[in-house]
Design a protein around this motif. Structure first.
Motif, PDB file in Angstrom:
ATOM      1  N   ALA A  25       0.829  -1.212   0.000  1.00  0.00           N
ATOM      2  CA  ALA A  25       0.000   0.000   0.000  1.00  0.00           C
ATOM      3  C   ALA A  25       0.861   1.259   0.000  1.00  0.00           C
ATOM      4  O   ALA A  25       0.465   2.289  -0.510  1.00  0.00           O
ATOM      5  CB  ALA A  25      -0.927  -0.004   1.207  1.00  0.00           C
ATOM      6  N   ALA A  26       2.069   1.178   0.569  1.00  0.00           N
ATOM      7  CA  ALA A  26       2.927   2.354   0.679  1.00  0.00           C
ATOM      8  C   ALA A  26       3.588   2.713  -0.647  1.00  0.00           C
ATOM      9  O   ALA A  26       3.924   3.859  -0.873  1.00  0.00           O
ATOM     10  CB  ALA A  26       3.991   2.118   1.739  1.00  0.00           C
ATOM     11  N   SER A  27       3.816   1.743  -1.515  1.00  0.00           N
ATOM     12  CA  SER A  27       4.468   2.068  -2.777  1.00  0.00           C
ATOM     13  C   SER A  27       3.413   2.468  -3.801  1.00  0.00           C
ATOM     14  O   SER A  27       2.414   1.780  -3.982  1.00  0.00           O
ATOM     15  CB  SER A  27       5.304   0.895  -3.283  1.00  0.00           C
ATOM     16  N   PRO A  28       3.637   3.601  -4.457  1.00  0.00           N
ATOM     17  CA  PRO A  28       2.635   4.080  -5.420  1.00  0.00           C
ATOM     18  C   PRO A  28       2.592   3.179  -6.652  1.00  0.00           C
ATOM     19  O   PRO A  28       3.575   2.521  -6.976  1.00  0.00           O
ATOM     20  CB  PRO A  28       3.118   5.474  -5.786  1.00  0.00           C
ATOM     21  N   PRO A  29       1.476   3.183  -7.322  1.00  0.00           N
ATOM     22  CA  PRO A  29       1.407   2.434  -8.579  1.00  0.00           C
ATOM     23  C   PRO A  29       2.352   3.079  -9.594  1.00  0.00           C
ATOM     24  O   PRO A  29       2.770   4.221  -9.417  1.00  0.00           O
ATOM     25  CB  PRO A  29      -0.061   2.589  -9.017  1.00  0.00           C
ATOM     26  N   PRO A  30       2.706   2.352 -10.638  1.00  0.00           N
ATOM     27  CA  PRO A  30       3.614   2.939 -11.630  1.00  0.00           C
ATOM     28  C   PRO A  30       2.991   4.162 -12.303  1.00  0.00           C
ATOM     29  O   PRO A  30       1.774   4.279 -12.401  1.00  0.00           O
ATOM     30  CB  PRO A  30       3.842   1.811 -12.630  1.00  0.00           C
ATOM     31  N   ALA A  31       3.856   5.033 -12.755  1.00  0.00           N
ATOM     32  CA  ALA A  31       3.401   6.257 -13.441  1.00  0.00           C
ATOM     33  C   ALA A  31       2.670   5.885 -14.724  1.00  0.00           C
ATOM     34  O   ALA A  31       3.012   4.899 -15.375  1.00  0.00           O
ATOM     35  CB  ALA A  31       4.597   7.142 -13.762  1.00  0.00           C
ATOM     36  N   HIS A  50      -5.015  14.781 -10.971  1.00  0.00           N
ATOM     37  CA  HIS A  50      -5.565  14.843  -9.610  1.00  0.00           C
ATOM     38  C   HIS A  50      -5.224  13.600  -8.788  1.00  0.00           C
ATOM     39  O   HIS A  50      -5.618  13.509  -7.631  1.00  0.00           O
ATOM     40  CB  HIS A  50      -7.083  15.035  -9.658  1.00  0.00           C
ATOM     41  N   ASP A  51      -4.519  12.656  -9.374  1.00  0.00           N
ATOM     42  CA  ASP A  51      -4.158  11.443  -8.656  1.00  0.00           C
ATOM     43  C   ASP A  51      -3.208  11.809  -7.518  1.00  0.00           C
ATOM     44  O   ASP A  51      -2.258  12.567  -7.729  1.00  0.00           O
ATOM     45  CB  ASP A  51      -3.481  10.450  -9.610  1.00  0.00           C
ATOM     46  N   PRO A  52      -3.431  11.284  -6.315  1.00  0.00           N
ATOM     47  CA  PRO A  52      -2.544  11.618  -5.199  1.00  0.00           C
ATOM     48  C   PRO A  52      -1.093  11.179  -5.429  1.00  0.00           C
ATOM     49  O   PRO A  52      -0.183  11.697  -4.793  1.00  0.00           O
ATOM     50  CB  PRO A  52      -3.157  10.895  -3.991  1.00  0.00           C
ATOM     51  N   ASN A  53      -0.864  10.254  -6.354  1.00  0.00           N
ATOM     52  CA  ASN A  53       0.492   9.796  -6.653  1.00  0.00           C
ATOM     53  C   ASN A  53       1.201  10.677  -7.678  1.00  0.00           C
ATOM     54  O   ASN A  53       2.384  10.486  -7.944  1.00  0.00           O
ATOM     55  CB  ASN A  53       0.453   8.352  -7.179  1.00  0.00           C
ATOM     56  N   CYS A  54       0.506  11.621  -8.250  1.00  0.00           N
ATOM     57  CA  CYS A  54       1.064  12.452  -9.314  1.00  0.00           C
ATOM     58  C   CYS A  54       2.390  13.110  -8.927  1.00  0.00           C
ATOM     59  O   CYS A  54       3.363  13.023  -9.693  1.00  0.00           O
ATOM     60  CB  CYS A  54       0.037  13.487  -9.770  1.00  0.00           C
TER      61      CYS A  54
END
Length: 189
Positions: free
Chosen positions: A22-28, A150-154
């Motif tokens: 959960a801590a690692s963001p999905p790939p760009a 708007h993705d929080p991982n952006c």
């Protein structure tokens, strides 16, 4: 007791594994890389613009040209069903980043007493048409990236994707400025 300890251990290991995932963001998204490459290409043209400004003695700030570029971007945005204000901010960020490169290079050349002895393309006939073409490509790539803004991982994607694209600290700083409008943080209600 040993069975409950094994159960506790395996439960904790599963919990840690879930937390790490959960801590690692999905790939760009795939749309980010070509967009950043175009932004970086546009910034590198700033080196050529700086050379023409050095030679001509003209100021870096060209407000009429900037207004024309932003007006053109707003028109293209409307034609492509993009928000003209968002596109205007994106293009303004590109121009600010480009000026950052130009000011930085001119300061370096002034300190050295000379600019590099390299070929100077014509600003009006060669450089500006190239910038206009890049703007068209940039807007198409921006449209592809739009769903991810708007993705929080952006911000994390952006920071990782910018790594290694530039060749010096000045261009790295300018690329950070150029990408400053790409991610939009959600605001609390």
């Amino acid at each position: 007791m040993p069975h409950s300890r094994k159960l506790l251990t395996s439960t904790l290991l599963a919990l840690f594994a879930c937390t790490a995932q959960a801590a690692s963001p999905p790939p760009a998204p795939e749309a980010l890389k070509p967009l950043l490459e175009t932004l970086n290409e546009r910034l590198n043209i700033g080196d050529l613009v700086a050379l023409t400004k050095w030679d001509s003695g003209k100021p870096i700030q060209d407000s009429p040209r900037e207004a024309q570029v932003i007006a053109n971007a707003r028109t293209l945005a409307a034609e492509r069903k993009l928000d003209p204000e968002d596109v205007a901010q994106l293009i303004a960020a590109q121009m600010e980043a480009n000026k950052l490169v130009q000011y930085g290079l001119l300061a370096q050349w002034q300190a050295a007493g000379a600019a590099p002895d390299t070929q100077r393309p014509d600003l009006g006939k060669q450089i500006r048409p190239r910038l206009d073409e890049l703007q068209t490509r940039l807007l198409a790539q921006y449209a592809d990236f739009l769903p991810y803004r708007h993705d929080p991982n952006c911000p994390v994607w952006l920071a990782k994707a910018r790594t290694g694209l530039t060749h010096d600290a000045l261009h790295e700083l300018a690329l950070t400025r150029a990408t400053g409008e790409l991610c939009v943080r959600a605001t609390a209600p």
